[in-house]
Scaffold this active site. Structure first.
Site, PDB file in Angstrom:
ATOM      1  N   GLN A 124      26.589  -7.620 -93.365  1.00  0.00           N
ATOM      2  CA  GLN A 124      25.155  -7.758 -93.613  1.00  0.00           C
ATOM      3  C   GLN A 124      24.724  -7.194 -94.958  1.00  0.00           C
ATOM      4  O   GLN A 124      23.650  -7.529 -95.452  1.00  0.00           O
ATOM      5  CB  GLN A 124      24.379  -7.074 -92.486  1.00  0.00           C
ATOM      6  CG  GLN A 124      24.602  -7.765 -91.146  1.00  0.00           C
ATOM      7  CD  GLN A 124      23.867  -7.098 -90.007  1.00  0.00           C
ATOM      8  OE1 GLN A 124      24.407  -6.212 -89.358  1.00  0.00           O
ATOM      9  NE2 GLN A 124      22.640  -7.502 -89.770  1.00  0.00           N
ATOM     10  N   GLU A 271      28.774  -3.782 -80.131  1.00  0.00           N
ATOM     11  CA  GLU A 271      28.052  -4.699 -79.241  1.00  0.00           C
ATOM     12  C   GLU A 271      28.872  -5.891 -78.761  1.00  0.00           C
ATOM     13  O   GLU A 271      28.556  -7.048 -79.083  1.00  0.00           O
ATOM     14  CB  GLU A 271      26.779  -5.187 -79.938  1.00  0.00           C
ATOM     15  CG  GLU A 271      25.871  -4.047 -80.358  1.00  0.00           C
ATOM     16  CD  GLU A 271      24.543  -4.529 -80.918  1.00  0.00           C
ATOM     17  OE1 GLU A 271      24.359  -5.748 -81.073  1.00  0.00           O
ATOM     18  OE2 GLU A 271      23.688  -3.672 -81.196  1.00  0.00           O
ATOM     19  N   GLU A 490      21.902   2.596 -82.475  1.00  0.00           N
ATOM     20  CA  GLU A 490      21.043   1.716 -83.280  1.00  0.00           C
ATOM     21  C   GLU A 490      19.702   1.645 -82.584  1.00  0.00           C
ATOM     22  O   GLU A 490      19.637   1.514 -81.358  1.00  0.00           O
ATOM     23  CB  GLU A 490      21.577   0.275 -83.368  1.00  0.00           C
ATOM     24  CG  GLU A 490      22.646   0.035 -84.391  1.00  0.00           C
ATOM     25  CD  GLU A 490      23.043  -1.452 -84.467  1.00  0.00           C
ATOM     26  OE1 GLU A 490      22.199  -2.332 -84.206  1.00  0.00           O
ATOM     27  OE2 GLU A 490      24.220  -1.699 -84.763  1.00  0.00           O
TER      28      GLU A 490
HETATM   29  C1  BGC Z   1      23.132  -5.506 -84.501  1.00  0.00           C
HETATM   30  C2  BGC Z   1      22.757  -5.609 -85.955  1.00  0.00           C
HETATM   31  C3  BGC Z   1      21.484  -6.432 -86.089  1.00  0.00           C
HETATM   32  C4  BGC Z   1      20.379  -5.743 -85.309  1.00  0.00           C
HETATM   33  C5  BGC Z   1      19.036  -6.453 -85.377  1.00  0.00           C
HETATM   34  C6  BGC Z   1      21.953  -5.117 -83.641  1.00  0.00           C
HETATM   35  O1  BGC Z   1      22.159  -5.537 -82.353  1.00  0.00           O
HETATM   36  O2  BGC Z   1      24.186  -4.596 -84.336  1.00  0.00           O
HETATM   37  O3  BGC Z   1      23.815  -6.180 -86.653  1.00  0.00           O
HETATM   38  O4  BGC Z   1      21.107  -6.602 -87.414  1.00  0.00           O
HETATM   39  O5  BGC Z   1      20.770  -5.731 -83.964  1.00  0.00           O
HETATM   40  O6  BGC Z   1      19.112  -7.714 -84.826  1.00  0.00           O
END
Ligand code: BGC
Length: 592
Positions: A124, A271, A490
């Site tokens: 990304q 994930e 995250e």
């Molecule tokens: C992912 C990221 C993604 C983010 C927002 C997460 O589930 O690991 O790669 O950018 O979500 O969609």
């Protein structure tokens, strides 16, 4: 290109026969020419010997190059860029500069060993798609599938972080960020996914890690964030095949050995619920399989559990006990829409077919939850006892990417109409979902919606304490393994319509994302005060980036990047300050 010539790369990676610079590395491949017809196993086979450049040319085509392709020296962050924004309509965390409207809540604090930082992922942000010996990944191919990415963009350049990492790290350090969590590009380290190692990639990540340390930021590594080496995808179907297990474990070993002396928090995969559910990949662009679509994610899941657990044990033997290794789960909190027993059952099935699919094997039993087992035993082999033993306990803390929450309920036609009915659209989980309260409860949406490009995401921070406690009670406390608490690895928000704003100062004042971080941090503090062992958190993301199928249209960055400017300048958004303030006020170094 794939519709004319489908390359079934045979995986005879010539590590023994090749060495030297990455462009000299080659693989033996077979190409099945199908004219304009659908590829079939009976197609004629042509043996080819391909080097890395050929692989790019044949499988990807032209690749864009950034304006700057040498390592960029960081520009010192001017002190004027570190002045916090004016407060929102609610009382902000007191900042020092502003007049605090709310006193600090004295019953809240982050424990002294609470760790926190920001996260990003190689595909990304890095760009430099073809540079310094990187091989293509499935996402380089997916960005060439017409209309697969909403704005038909690529990540060829993205944030150019491959060359701007020093700038990025210095900007994190200037804000006092403690951890920078990034992923390695597997196909940068092993251009064909296995075989020859690309020393330039090792040198690059070494320098990135050393720069973090130089700036006082702890580096943390995810081995795999969705960018499967394309050669492995085309050779045996990537995660669809257990052939990926030894390849992943070898890649993990290389990374643990190269970087394990300086990196102590490791994630094997990011994930799996998401990337396994991306199967089947778009037909005609990858090797085709006869595995039924709805079974493909579970073949992937099986390979992931084997690969993760084996990599965990290899990692532990290399790194020792001072380091921690886990994988990242994901999914929103699942709230029953009503208090009916059918909705309760649907919620349980939803946990089982999402988090439970990977968490029960790792944290509870070594095997799938009952409902999942019942489904997969029709087409997957059983794990052996030895495999179950390896899987159970292969995690040092429970890592969850916990963005949001959603209501769950039984299908309108009832659960029985779905369980065991392959043709039902909700099969096999058979759990229905909605973002709105029931009509009796007013029919309101659960919380403010994110950008329309991320329809799965609402601000639902009120549910975070219950969510964290659920994970602790379900997987951490009962686990026989050495699991130390829950971490939110995250969380973040796509500010609505941010991509359509044109004035820089308007973009930087990201009000909804700011309130999301404010309320999320409060929720973590409350959960800790209530006794949930929350050990750390990582905000997603430290910078605007290539948001997969949303391209650059939907943004999660706490820093704005002007992608139209070839210099790709970064600017802190208001949310960055709000996130940091939580630790200034409630961290162990917090003020009075
Ligand atoms: C992912 C990221 C993604 C983010 C927002 C997460 O589930 O690991 O790669 O950018 O979500 O969609």
């Amino acid at each position: 290109m794939y519709s004319q010539v489908l390359f079934a790369l045979m995986g005879a990676v010539a590590s023994q026969t090749t060495s030297g610079t990455p462009t000299n590395q080659s693989i033996t491949a077979s190409a099945a020419y199908n004219g304009s017809t659908t590829p079939s196993p009976t197609s004629p086979i042509l043996q080819l010997n391909l080097n890395l450049e050929d692989v790019w040319d044949l499988l990807i085509g032209p690749v864009a190059v950034a304006n700057t392709t040498t390592t960029y020296s960081p520009t010192p962050v001017p002190s004027s860029s570190l002045i916090p924004p004016p407060p929102l309509y609610y009382s902000p965390f007191p900042t020092g500069q502003q007049v605090p409207l709310t006193p600090k809540n004295e019953s809240w604090s982050f424990p002294s060993d609470f760790w926190w930082g920001v996260a990003g992922a190689a595909f990304q942000i890095e760009g430099a798609a073809k540079d310094e010996g990187r091989g293509p990944s499935v996402w380089d191919a997916l960005t060439r599938v017409t209309n697969h990415i909403v704005d038909n963009s690529t990540a060829d350049v993205a944030d150019n972080n491959y060359y701007m990492y020093k700038e990025d790290i210095s900007r994190l350090a200037a804000q006092g960020v403690k951890i920078y969590s990034f992923s390695l590009s597997w196909s940068r380290i092993l251009p064909f996914g296995r075989g020859p190692v690309n020393q330039q990639a090792i040198d690059h990540y070494n320098d990135l890690i050393n720069t973090c340390i130089e700036y006082g930021v702890e580096p943390s590594v995810t081995l795999y964030h969705w960018d499967t080496p394309l050669v492995l995808q085309d050779t045996y179907g990537g995660w669809l095949s257990e052939d990926i297990v030894p390849d992943f474990v070898e890649y993990a070993r290389i990374a643990f050995e190269a970087f394990g002396d300086r990196v102590s928090k490791w994630y094997t995969v990011n994930e799996p619920i998401v990337f396994c559910n991306q199967y089947p990949l778009p037909a005609q662009y990858f090797k085709n399989f006869t595995i039924p679509n709805k079974q493909q994610p579970f073949h992937c899941g099986q390979s992931v559990l084997l690969a993760h657990s084996q990599a965990y044990h290899v990692g532990k033997s290399i790194l020792g006990d001072h380091s921690s290794i886990t994988y990242k789960n994901n999914g929103g909190y699942k709230i029953p829409l009503t208090n009916s027993s059918a909705d309760a059952q649907a919620v349980q099935r939803a946990w089982d077919f999402n988090e439970g699919w990977f968490s029960d094997p790792v944290y509870l039993t070594g095997d799938y939850p009952e409902s999942v087992k019942e489904y997969v035993s029709g087409f997957l082999r059983d794990f052996t006892d030895e495999e179950k033993q390896q899987i159970l306990g292969s995690s040092d803390f429970y890592a969850h990417d916990a963005y949001t929450a959603q209501f769950y309920m039984a299908p309108d036609s009832g659960l029985d109409s779905c369980i065991g009915n392959v043709t039902h659209p909700l099969y096999p989980s058979c759990a229905n979902t909605t973002y709105t309260y029931s009509a009796e409860d007013g029919g309101w949406v659960i919380g403010p919606a994110a950008d329309p490009g991320s329809p799965w995401l609402h601000k639902a921070t009120d549910w975070v304490p219950a969510f964290l406690k659920y994970m602790q009670d379900t997987w951490v406390t009962p686990s026989p393994g050495p699991v130390k608490g829950v971490a939110v690895t995250e969380f973040g928000f796509a500010e609505p319509f941010e991509g359509s704003k044109t004035l820089l100062q308007d973009i930087l004042y990201d009000a909804v994302r700011t309130s999301y971080y404010h309320d999320y941090m409060e929720a973590i503090l409350m959960a800790i005060a209530e006794g949930t062992d929350v050990v750390g958190c990582l905000a997603w993301s430290f910078v605007d980036n290539f948001e997969w199928q949303q391209g650059y249209a939907s943004r999660f960055g706490m820093q704005y990047v002007n992608f139209s400017d070839p210099a790709l300048p970064r600017y802190y958004k208001a949310s960055f300050f709000e996130y940091i303030n939580a630790f200034k006020i409630y961290g162990s170094e917090g003020g009075d």
